[in-house]
Design a protein around this motif. Structure first.
Motif, PDB file in Angstrom:
ATOM      1  N   THR A 224       0.832  -1.210   0.000  1.00  0.00           N
ATOM      2  CA  THR A 224       0.000   0.000   0.000  1.00  0.00           C
ATOM      3  C   THR A 224       0.862   1.253   0.000  1.00  0.00           C
ATOM      4  OG1 THR A 224      -1.766  -1.187   1.151  1.00  0.00           O
ATOM      5  CG2 THR A 224      -1.837   1.223   1.211  1.00  0.00           C
TER       6      THR A 224
ATOM      7  N   THR B 277       0.802   4.099  -3.011  1.00  0.00           N
ATOM      8  CA  THR B 277       0.405   5.490  -2.763  1.00  0.00           C
ATOM      9  C   THR B 277       1.520   6.472  -3.084  1.00  0.00           C
ATOM     10  OG1 THR B 277       1.017   5.185  -0.434  1.00  0.00           O
ATOM     11  CG2 THR B 277      -1.307   4.895  -1.026  1.00  0.00           C
TER      12      THR B 277
ATOM     13  N   PRO C 151      -1.180  10.031  -8.371  1.00  0.00           N
ATOM     14  CA  PRO C 151      -2.416   9.474  -7.803  1.00  0.00           C
ATOM     15  C   PRO C 151      -3.039   8.449  -8.743  1.00  0.00           C
ATOM     16  CG  PRO C 151      -2.391  11.867  -7.653  1.00  0.00           C
ATOM     17  CD  PRO C 151      -1.251  11.487  -8.531  1.00  0.00           C
TER      18      PRO C 151
END
Length: 950
Positions: free
Chosen positions: A45, A49, A53
């Motif tokens: 994750t 990120t 985006p």
């Protein structure tokens, strides 16, 4: 067809996984991603990120398949604890019917292993009928009995939410599905991975795949029994199930490992045992080993403590260089040692394992209270509870500590052997401190709950346990359930109390074992500010850690890899035939963790040559690596191995210099302190004169420094107690003196013994043992009692006498003074041990000789001539009679006066261990005299001490 890909050892798995995902799937929102652990999910994750985006994939964790939303329609799984208790009741009946199968104390260990077997069967898709159908005719009768038991309880072994979730997910795959980071070592994972491999948009990303392993070696890993412990075996099994070969796997990305040459070296060292002859042929094809191993250091520490300090120094250097460093070890004790060593520099590592709940302050107190349920509370148990940091935390802490200290001294000096709430209340009420009575009431409430309760169900034990610990901590104002550890402990108690675990009663011992098993699985992860560059992990997390310096520590057999847990239900062959996992599976997974971790940029390998018990054996993979390198002189292997050890020895040298004092401390000489005459003892008992002769330093420590040994906190029936009880028995017997026959005298002696022992000795076993010894020695005592025809004049009567013009007083209490038929006195001393010989009496043990001199000089009433002294042994049939003449007594007295005058001289020191009876056994003050820095052959150094303490 799905994509079967891999990432080799030595690459950042999370980073490369995300790079490959982005390259293949511009729209990640369509992707369903399964990763192996929560930590990997967090790392993936984080990588997703970073950068521009974008939408995230649907992320799931394979270890949590049993909690997947796809199972929402199923009823909740039964409570684990209630299931464990159900199994324990069945096993209890088995042990009752077949007590030779296992001891009763193993009840919950067997229950836990059976529950683990049931979970494994569900995960691997093995039906109970499979176990019932196994052929055990070639095995011992033990396995036949366990098979029959498993067949009876077969319905309880069914279930398995993880496999049901895998089945449902496999039937509903849609869109791109990626399974990454799993080695397919468990059945449920393997089921899902097979489905994904057959899914048109599926992909498998295997971690730590070894592309350097030749096809011929892959072909040899067919037999599970011999190949299970190889790190790549699970990939061989997976490709066979998919109808592929390892050559069909492709790289997930083009990123190369940190050091491909080192990966080839490690791969060759891990070849299965049947093909290690390839070390010679393929070893010759390796590149020069000094270059391949330049990033490796090898530490052979002499002890675990030195290993921890050396690793802490390596971590500190990496931090100073602003390099990220991670410690990988399965040894939690070593991890805690390294953490403690790092504390001296203010470095707090990010420890992924946290602190075991059982070792946290509330966890320790919960375990202590659970143990206190098993037997009546003894002084050591009570004081240990009261000294816990959380005990009395709801009251004034200073008052609690002061009263606890005073209570400990009271218990050491006077007892009782089993303090209860009434004793504690009475003792506290008599204390002068303000608040002592309230403190006593609070602590007594906790004692009311302790002791040995009757068997109860789980709910009853938990309620009593919680009430006892809260009373001990003085809730609700205590620190018991606060902070991270307290909250975790309260969660555990609440969870256990919420379990629907009705059923048979548990004994206090059963409850203690059950509770300790439950709390041992808990961890506390405190919210500490860890250093951003330092972390500690277990071996399973090796593929999830990316660090510039990786430390692989605790590389010893039994630690890494851990010794497989024995299975009391199925042996290896039965497991293989049933389709269950073999014990070697865990070794193979550990080998896979090792192969990935050792491929990092810079690696420090460490092990301790000894542990607390004996020499250790190096981990098999480290041993293989060293043997391979040492056997390749053409590839400069011995030189490369020596360089690895030299780099490791540098850390040991730094650790030694850190621990070495600035200047060597010279050993202390044998002491003979000479205190001022005014500070020396002016009174001694008859029994202490022997000590003054044999070990004068003990007299100095006791009477000048006023230091006395503490009695043991837990009273036990020791020889001193036995001697006191027997002396009181004989005193009572001699004082009564009715007219009786020898048979009547023996009966009276035994009756007195029973009465006195019942009053003096709170230990039933000791009473029976001592009474048997008295009965055995009764005839010997009665014979000695009447042998000389004397009549008891004084029994246990104290006397004293001034020693001429010395200002010194000698006092004592002879066991017995008889008047012989000729009017002279006969002094008797009873010995529960071995009486001193006549030579010992003449030189050292002057107790009765000096008592005789006191009697002739009026120390026990009117002066009277002494005709004899006797030592009567009560543990055998020995008795030593010594006739005395006035001249002999005068000579003994003159020697004694000379001794006292000598110690009244300013230059006379109290020499340590001057003439001890047995040099092998320590004295009460040997630690104070620094015995060991000097020995018995060294001349004592007399040091005159000043009157002024400053």
């Amino acid at each position: 067809m799905a994509e079967l890909a891999y990432l080799p050892p030595g690459v950042d798995f999370a980073t490369e996984l995300v790079e490959g995902l982005r390259a293949r799937h511009p729209d990640l929102s369509r992707v369903t991603l399964f990763v192996n652990s929560q930590r990997m999910a967090r790392r993936v994750t984080d990588r997703l990120t970073q950068g521009a985006p974008s939408f995230l994939p649907r992320l799931h964790v394979l270890s949590d398949l049993g909690r997947h939303p796809i199972l929402a329609d199923l009823p909740p799984a039964p409570g684990r604890l209630s299931r464990l208790l159900d199994l324990s009741r069945l096993i209890e009946r088995l042990l009752t019917a077949q007590p030779d199968l296992a001891p009763r104390a193993a009840l919950f260990d067997l229950s836990q292993s059976l529950a683990a077997l049931a979970d494994e069967m569900s995960d691997e898709g093995v039906a109970p009928e499979t176990l019932a159908g196994l052929d055990v005719s070639g095995h011992s009768a033990h396995w036949a009995r366990t098979q029959a038991f498993l067949a009876i309880i077969g319905p309880l072994l069914q279930g398995g939410r993880a496999r049901k979730a895998a089945d449902r997910l496999a039937a509903r795959l849609s869109g791109p599905v990626v399974v990454a980071g799993s080695t397919a070592s468990r059945g449920a994972n393997l089921l899902l991975m097979r489905a994904v491999a057959e899914h048109p948009e599926g992909a498998l990303v295997l971690p730590g795949f070894d592309p350097d392993l030749p096809p011929a070696v892959w072909a040899t890993m067919e037999d599970q029994l011999s190949a299970e412990d190889h790190p790549q075996y699970r990939y061989k099994r997976l490709t066979d199930l998919l109808g592929l070969t390892p050559a069909d796997l492709t790289p997930w990305t083009t990123t190369l490992p940190e050091d491909p040459d080192r990966n080839r070296l490690i791969s060759l060292s891990l070849r299965p045992a049947p093909v290690t002859d390839q070390w010679r042929t393929e070893g010759a094809l390796l590149p020069p080993l000094p270059e391949a191993s330049k990033g490796l250091s090898l530490i052979h520490a002499p002890s675990p403590r030195t290993e921890a300090l050396a690793l802490a120094l390596a971590i500190r250097q990496a931090v100073g260089q602003r390099r990220k460093v991670a410690l990988i070890t399965p040894d939690r004790n070593l991890a805690r040692r390294v953490t403690a060593e790092l504390d001296r520099w203010g470095i707090t590592p990010d420890d992924s394992a946290g602190v075991p709940l059982a070792l946290s302050p509330p966890g320790r107190l919960l375990r202590q209270v659970a143990r206190a349920f098993e037997a009546p509370v003894t002084p050591d148990v009570l004081v240990a509870l009261l000294k816990h940091p959380l005990a009395g935390s709801g009251l004034k802490r200073g008052l609690h500590l002061r009263l606890t200290r005073e209570l400990e001294l009271e218990l050491r000096r006077k007892g009782p052997a089993f303090p209860d709430a009434a004793f504690l209340r009475a003792w506290a009420l008599a204390r002068p401190e303000d608040g002592a009575a309230e403190w006593g009431q609070a602590m007594a409430r906790a004692l009311d709950w302790l002791g040995a309760p009757a068997p109860s169900d789980l709910a009853g034990h938990l309620a009593r346990h919680r009430a006892a610990i809260e009373a001990l901590a003085c809730e609700p104002n205590s620190e018991l359930w606060k902070k991270d550890a307290g909250i975790a402990a309260l969660d555990l108690m609440t969870t256990l109390q919420a379990e629907e675990a009705e059923g048979a009663d548990l004994s206090p011992s059963d409850y203690r074992r059950l509770f300790e098993a439950e709390i041992s699985g808990g961890t506390v992860r405190s919210a500490v500010v860890a250093h951003p560059l330092v972390s500690i992990h277990g071996p399973r997390e090796a593929r999830e850690v990316q660090a510039q310096v990786l430390i692989l520590a605790g590389l010893n057999e039994g630690i890494w890899p851990a010794t497989p847990s024995p299975d009391p239900w199925l042996n290896r062959q039965m497991r293989k035939e049933a389709g269950l996992l073999l014990p070697e599976r865990q070794i193979g997974l550990s080998a896979h963790d090792w192969q990935q971790a050792v491929a990092a940029e810079e690696v420090i390998l460490s092990r301790a040559l000894r542990d607390a018990e004996a020499e250790t054996v190096p981990a098999r993979w480290l041993n293989r690596l060293c043997n391979l390198m040492a056997g390749l002189p053409d590839r400069q292997g011995p030189e490369a191995l020596a360089a690895m050890k030299t780099r490791g020895a540098a850390w040991l040298d730094r650790a030694a210099r850190l621990e070495e004092p600035e200047a060597p401390l010279p050993p202390e000489p044998r002491p003979a302190p000479a205190p001022p005459v005014s500070a020396r003892p002016a009174r001694l008992s008859l029994t202490r004169i022997s000590t003054l002769i044999r070990d004068p330093y003990a007299i100095y420590a006791q009477y000048v420094l006023r230091l006395r040994p503490l009695d043991p906190l837990r009273p036990e029936p020791d020889p001193r107690d036995r001697g006191n009880a027997i002396h009181r028995i004989l005193e009572t017997f001699v004082k009564e003196r009715p007219s009786e026959t020898l048979t009547q005298a023996k009966a009276r002696l035994l009756a007195i013994s029973e009465t006195v022992l019942a009053e003096e000795t709170p230990f039933p076993s000791a009473r029976l043992l001592w009474l048997a010894r008295i009965e055995k020695a009764a005839d010997h005592f009665l014979f000695q009692d009447r042998k000389h025809g004397g009549k008891a004049q004084q029994v246990e009567t104290k006397g004293e006498i001034a020693v001429e013009d010395t200002g010194f007083t000698l006092f004592g209490i002879p066991d017995r003074i008889d008047v012989l038929p000729d009017g002279r006195l006969h002094l008797i001393d009873y010995k529960t041990g071995t009486p001193p010989t006549k030579k010992q009496q003449a030189a050292f043990d002057l107790q009765l000789h000096l008592a005789a001199a006191m009697a002739e000089r009026g120390g026990f009433g009117d002066p009277a001539e002494v005709g004899m002294i006797s030592y009567i042994g009560l543990s055998g049939d020995k008795a030593i009679d010594t006739p005395l003449t006035p001249a002999e007594i005068d000579e003994i007295w003159a020697r004694f006066v000379k001794l006292i005058r000598a110690y009244q001289g300013e230059n006379q020191g109290y020499t340590a261990r001057r003439a001890v009876f047995d040099t092998r056994y320590p004295g009460d003050y040997d630690h104070l005299s620094r015995f060991g820095e000097w020995d018995m052959t060294e001349k004592a150094k007399t040091v005159r001490l000043s009157d002024d303490p400053l």
